[in-house]
Each structure stands twice: as C-alpha cells, then as structure tokens.
Design a protein around this motif. Structure first.
Motif, mmCIF file in Angstrom:
data_model
loop_
_atom_site.group_PDB
_atom_site.id
_atom_site.type_symbol
_atom_site.label_atom_id
_atom_site.label_comp_id
_atom_site.label_asym_id
_atom_site.label_seq_id
_atom_site.Cartn_x
_atom_site.Cartn_y
_atom_site.Cartn_z
ATOM 1 N N VAL A 4 10.874 -2.936 2.767
ATOM 2 C CA VAL A 4 9.976 -1.835 2.409
ATOM 3 C C VAL A 4 10.834 -0.619 2.080
ATOM 4 O O VAL A 4 11.037 0.263 2.924
ATOM 5 C CB VAL A 4 8.989 -1.519 3.540
ATOM 6 N N LEU A 8 4.709 2.917 -0.359
ATOM 7 C CA LEU A 8 3.930 2.800 -1.588
ATOM 8 C C LEU A 8 4.835 3.180 -2.759
ATOM 9 O O LEU A 8 5.771 3.968 -2.584
ATOM 10 C CB LEU A 8 2.704 3.717 -1.552
ATOM 11 N N PHE A 18 -3.950 1.346 -4.471
ATOM 12 C CA PHE A 18 -2.631 0.828 -4.094
ATOM 13 C C PHE A 18 -2.516 0.684 -2.583
ATOM 14 O O PHE A 18 -1.873 -0.241 -2.081
ATOM 15 C CB PHE A 18 -1.528 1.733 -4.644
ATOM 16 N N TYR A 22 -1.484 -2.852 -0.932
ATOM 17 C CA TYR A 22 -0.293 -3.028 -0.099
ATOM 18 C C TYR A 22 -0.649 -3.367 1.346
ATOM 19 O O TYR A 22 0.117 -4.050 2.028
ATOM 20 C CB TYR A 22 0.593 -1.783 -0.186
ATOM 21 N N ARG A 23 -1.788 -2.927 1.808
ATOM 22 C CA ARG A 23 -2.233 -3.340 3.146
ATOM 23 C C ARG A 23 -2.430 -4.857 3.177
ATOM 24 O O ARG A 23 -2.112 -5.525 4.162
ATOM 25 C CB ARG A 23 -3.529 -2.615 3.520
ATOM 26 N N LEU A 25 -0.846 -7.006 1.027
ATOM 27 C CA LEU A 25 0.473 -7.631 0.836
ATOM 28 C C LEU A 25 1.302 -7.645 2.110
ATOM 29 O O LEU A 25 2.038 -8.600 2.373
ATOM 30 C CB LEU A 25 1.241 -6.900 -0.269
ATOM 31 N N TYR A 26 1.186 -6.580 2.907
ATOM 32 C CA TYR A 26 2.005 -6.489 4.120
ATOM 33 C C TYR A 26 1.567 -7.478 5.199
ATOM 34 O O TYR A 26 2.246 -7.635 6.209
ATOM 35 C CB TYR A 26 1.964 -5.064 4.675
#
Length: 230
Positions: A4, A8, A18, A22-23, A25-26
């Motif tokens: 990371v 973002l 976004f 990303y929440r 994807l993580y």
C-alpha cells in the motif's frame, strides 16, 4: 501480499467510489505492507482492515540512481549556477497535488535576489502545465527560475541534487515520498509542507525543515529559515 504505497490513488482521496472499490480490494491480500503509521491508522479506521494483516516496512532506497564522484561545485557549474546562488530544487512529476504553484508563490514572497529555483520533471497534466507556465511568466522572479520540463533519466538525477542547496516538497497531500530518502544520499536537506508522514521523515529526523503552515507564506518562511540557519 500487496504494498500500500498510497491508501488511495493520488487525486482520489475524497472519492467515495474509489473508497468503496479499495475497501473491497483490501479484503483479498493475506498481508498488506505499509510505509507509515498514517497509512496504517487510516486502513484500520476507514477501510476496516484487521491490524494483524498489516506489516510496517521501510519505503526502500532508489538504488537505480547512480552516485558518482561528481562534486557539488561541478554540478552547479553544469546547471549554470554561481557559488553565491541559493538554489531550490523542485523535482519529479508535476501534478496539482504536489503544489508547485504554492512553491512559485512562496518563491515570489521570498524576494531573494540570490535565490534560484530549478524545476525538473515531466508535466503530464496539460491544464496544470499551462497554469504553471503562465504563473512563471507573470512572476517578478521569472529570470531566476530554470525549467527542465522533461523526463529526467537516472543518470542526470545526481547533477540536480548535488547542484542544489535544498529540495522543496510543497505537497498538498501525500503519504510519503521516495525523494525524502533519495535527498540524503546526495547530502541535500529538505523543506516540506506538513502532510502525511513527512514530518517524521524530515523535521523529526533532522533532515530539514517542515513549514509551519501548508501554504505559500508557510513555505516562504521555512525556506527563509533554512537559508538563515544553513
């Protein structure tokens, strides 16, 4: 494992779309590598990442950039600067979040006839590039500003860093910057705004000065303080 580098993408800090993406994807990596406590806390607080998935690690050094026996005197001469000049370097890709416009305002406020600024890097954002060029054209200090609006190959980086007195990072927002770790390699101090984790890398680490406010007057004061306390 996922690194990371930024929680973002640049310029998407306030995008809800976004943030949702990303929440999601993580959730997938078994481990997330982070470089700063700021990023770690944001991942836990805003993206609900379990602390056990996070591993803190250094950003690492850019060893692709060669360091030679080039002297600072030779580097300055190559760039066309005289021994008495106070040279401020802005280096890297020119984007709105990096705040070059703030630095140009600060440079005007500095009002130092011995000060020089060199801007070295690509400007892929055409609208922002035109804004910067217009700002320089209107600046009363425009003859003291040197533009190198191009990709700077690794072999030339040393000349810019050794030929300058200070690297300025006038960023509006960022988590960390590889330039913070590249500058000490060439003995170059840093003046920056107080965003992300820059304070711990610069001011707290004794590598330079962090501005008292994230605006042109704050940068001008920090640069003046740097040159007075050189």
């Amino acid at each position: 494992v996922y690194t990371v580098h930024n929680v973002l993408p640049h310029g998407r800090d306030h995008s809800r779309a976004f943030a949702r993406l990303y929440r999601f994807l993580y959730c997938f990596p078994h481990r997330l590598l982070v470089h700063t406590s700021v990023a770690r806390e944001q991942l836990i607080r805003e993206f609900h990442v379990a602390s056990g998935k996070l591993v803190s690690t250094s950003i690492g050094l850019n060893e692709d950039v060669p360091a030679t026996a080039l002297s600072s005197e030779d580097a300055r001469a190559h760039l066309g600067f005289e021994p008495g000049h106070r040279v401020i370097l802005f280096f890297g890709k020119i984007e709105p979040y990096k705040g070059l416009d703030l630095l140009l305002d600060a440079f005007d406020q500095l009002g130092d006839p011995s000060a020089r600024m060199i801007i070295a890097g690509e400007a892929p954002n055409s609208a922002y590039r035109e804004e910067i060029l217009a700002q320089i054209e209107q600046s009363p200090q425009r003859t003291q500003i040197r533009l190198e609006l191009r990709h700077v190959p690794n072999e030339e980086v040393e000349t810019f860093f050794k030929g300058s007195d200070v690297l300025c990072l006038p960023y509006r927002n960022i988590y960390q910057s590889g330039l913070v770790f590249l500058a000490p390699r060439f003995g170059l101090p840093v003046v920056s705004t107080d965003v992300g984790n820059l304070r711990s890398f610069i001011g707290d680490a004794g590598r330079g000065i962090v501005a008292g406010s994230n605006d042109a007057p704050g940068l001008a004061n920090a640069l003046s303080l740097f040159f007075n306390q050189r």
